[in-house]
Design a protein around this motif. Structure first.
Motif, short mmCIF file in Angstrom:
data_model
loop_
_atom_site.label_atom_id
_atom_site.label_comp_id
_atom_site.label_asym_id
_atom_site.label_seq_id
_atom_site.Cartn_x
_atom_site.Cartn_y
_atom_site.Cartn_z
N ASN A 1 20.26 24.05 61.94
CA ASN A 1 21.48 23.21 61.76
C ASN A 1 22.49 24.19 61.21
O ASN A 1 22.36 24.57 60.05
N TYR A 2 23.64 24.15 62.18
CA TYR A 2 24.64 25.13 61.47
C TYR A 2 25.93 24.44 61.95
O TYR A 2 26.18 23.69 62.65
N LYS A 3 26.94 24.98 61.15
CA LYS A 3 28.29 24.83 61.23
C LYS A 3 29.16 25.99 61.63
O LYS A 3 28.99 26.89 61.12
N VAL A 4 30.01 25.86 62.67
CA VAL A 4 30.76 26.74 63.01
C VAL A 4 32.52 26.32 62.74
O VAL A 4 32.55 25.37 63.05
N LYS A 5 33.20 27.34 62.66
CA LYS A 5 34.65 26.96 62.80
C LYS A 5 34.85 27.02 64.23
O LYS A 5 34.79 28.19 64.83
N LYS A 6 35.67 26.06 64.86
CA LYS A 6 35.71 26.05 66.06
C LYS A 6 37.12 26.93 66.48
O LYS A 6 38.14 26.98 65.86
N MET A 7 36.83 27.88 67.44
CA MET A 7 37.93 29.16 67.51
C MET A 7 38.78 28.34 68.70
O MET A 7 38.31 27.50 69.73
N ASP A 8 39.96 29.02 68.65
CA ASP A 8 41.02 28.37 69.50
C ASP A 8 41.33 29.28 71.00
O ASP A 8 42.12 29.94 71.00
N PHE A 9 40.23 29.21 71.58
CA PHE A 9 40.54 29.92 73.11
C PHE A 9 39.44 29.05 73.87
O PHE A 9 38.68 28.34 73.60
N THR A 10 39.40 29.18 75.25
CA THR A 10 38.91 28.49 76.33
C THR A 10 37.66 29.49 76.92
O THR A 10 37.75 30.75 76.89
N VAL A 11 36.48 28.79 77.29
CA VAL A 11 35.46 29.49 77.45
C VAL A 11 34.62 28.78 78.67
O VAL A 11 34.79 27.43 78.61
N THR A 12 34.06 29.49 79.61
CA THR A 12 33.29 28.69 80.39
C THR A 12 31.88 29.41 80.31
O THR A 12 31.75 30.58 79.94
N TYR A 13 30.90 29.13 81.26
CA TYR A 13 29.45 29.45 81.15
C TYR A 13 28.77 29.40 82.59
O TYR A 13 29.04 28.75 83.32
N HIS A 14 28.35 30.64 82.75
CA HIS A 14 27.48 30.77 84.02
C HIS A 14 25.94 30.52 83.55
O HIS A 14 25.30 31.33 82.66
N ASP A 15 25.29 29.82 84.32
CA ASP A 15 23.83 29.56 84.27
C ASP A 15 23.12 30.58 84.69
O ASP A 15 23.13 30.71 86.10
N PRO A 16 22.34 31.46 84.09
CA PRO A 16 21.55 32.40 84.78
C PRO A 16 20.51 31.76 85.42
O PRO A 16 19.82 30.69 85.11
N CYS A 17 20.04 32.12 86.90
CA CYS A 17 18.95 31.43 87.50
C CYS A 17 17.78 31.18 86.74
O CYS A 17 17.14 30.33 86.77
N TYR A 18 17.18 32.32 86.15
CA TYR A 18 15.81 32.30 85.42
C TYR A 18 16.01 31.26 84.26
O TYR A 18 14.98 30.74 83.83
N LEU A 19 17.10 31.14 83.58
CA LEU A 19 17.27 30.32 82.55
C LEU A 19 17.39 28.65 82.84
O LEU A 19 16.48 27.94 82.31
N ARG A 20 18.31 28.52 83.81
CA ARG A 20 18.41 27.24 84.16
C ARG A 20 17.05 26.56 84.96
O ARG A 20 16.60 25.47 84.92
N LEU A 21 16.85 27.43 86.02
CA LEU A 21 15.52 26.99 86.94
C LEU A 21 14.38 27.27 86.32
O LEU A 21 13.68 26.46 86.48
N GLY A 22 14.20 28.44 85.86
CA GLY A 22 12.85 28.77 85.37
C GLY A 22 12.37 28.11 83.93
O GLY A 22 11.38 27.77 83.94
N GLN A 23 13.48 28.30 83.03
CA GLN A 23 12.87 27.72 81.48
C GLN A 23 13.52 26.47 81.32
O GLN A 23 13.45 26.01 80.28
N LYS A 24 14.38 25.73 82.27
CA LYS A 24 15.00 24.43 82.20
C LYS A 24 15.78 24.39 81.05
O LYS A 24 16.10 23.38 80.42
#
Length: 189
Positions: A102-125
């Motif tokens: 359970n954590y709180k963060v200060k939202k940073m003012d920049f844009t970010v995108t994410y690439h799903d690694p195959c082994y993470l998304r497909l392998g570990q769901k």
């Protein structure tokens, strides 16, 4: 990569997670399995199970999706006996943080995108967890085809660079289309 490991340890400690790094752990054995050396992979797996199964630990956290799949799934295929007490403790770092902290963060003012690694998304769901962390932390923009291969594919980039490069160009185009300032992925490769 020690920078990645040191950064992960720093983040976990800031989240009040006690971190223990067993000296006796070895490579997860994924390369051995990929090249068919099941016997050596089994020896490595048994060493890791002994090293990582510290009774008081709640989780075994991985920073590499291929290692996570190996510890979580492949070990069950090459080790005789029930190792569910081990495999149930294995988490990708984003999964562990999202589910257990359970954590709180200060939202940073920049844009970010994410690439799903195959082994993470497909392998570990693991799909939602990294996105939930990024949505809390920055202005997240989903890229087109985030779940498509980046072209590295383990050793694909080494043995078939021309195929890898064509696949990678598609990923780069998807990233550029987001116009984000930062690209994040859960794979050191």
């Amino acid at each position: 990569n020690t920078f990645i490991a040191d950064s992960a340890i720093e983040v976990l400690r800031k989240l009040n997670v006690d971190v223990y790094i067993p000296k006796d752990q070895v490579c997860c054995s994924a390369p051995l399995l990929l090249y068919g050396d099941t016997e050596s992979a089994r020896e490595y797996a048994l060493r890791n199970i002994r090293a990582l199964m510290v009774e008081e630990s709640d989780a075994i956290i991985t920073l590499c999706p291929a290692c996570g799949v190996t510890l979580r799934q492949d070990y069950e295929d090459i080790i005789e006996g029930d190792i569910v007490n081990f495999t149930n403790k294995v988490y990708d770092i984003s999964e562990f943080i999202d589910i257990h902290i359970n954590y709180k963060v200060k939202k940073m003012d920049f844009t970010v995108t994410y690439h799903d690694p195959c082994y993470l998304r497909l392998g570990q769901k693991v799909f939602n967890e990294p996105r939930q962390i990024l949505n809390k932390s920055a202005n997240f923009i989903e890229m087109k085809n985030a779940d498509k291969c980046c072209g590295l594919g383990g050793t694909l980039g080494y043995f078939h660079p021309e195929i890898s490069e064509r696949i990678g160009k598609n990923k780069i185009e998807s990233i550029i289309q987001t116009k984000t300032e930062v690209v994040v992925t859960g794979c050191p490769g």
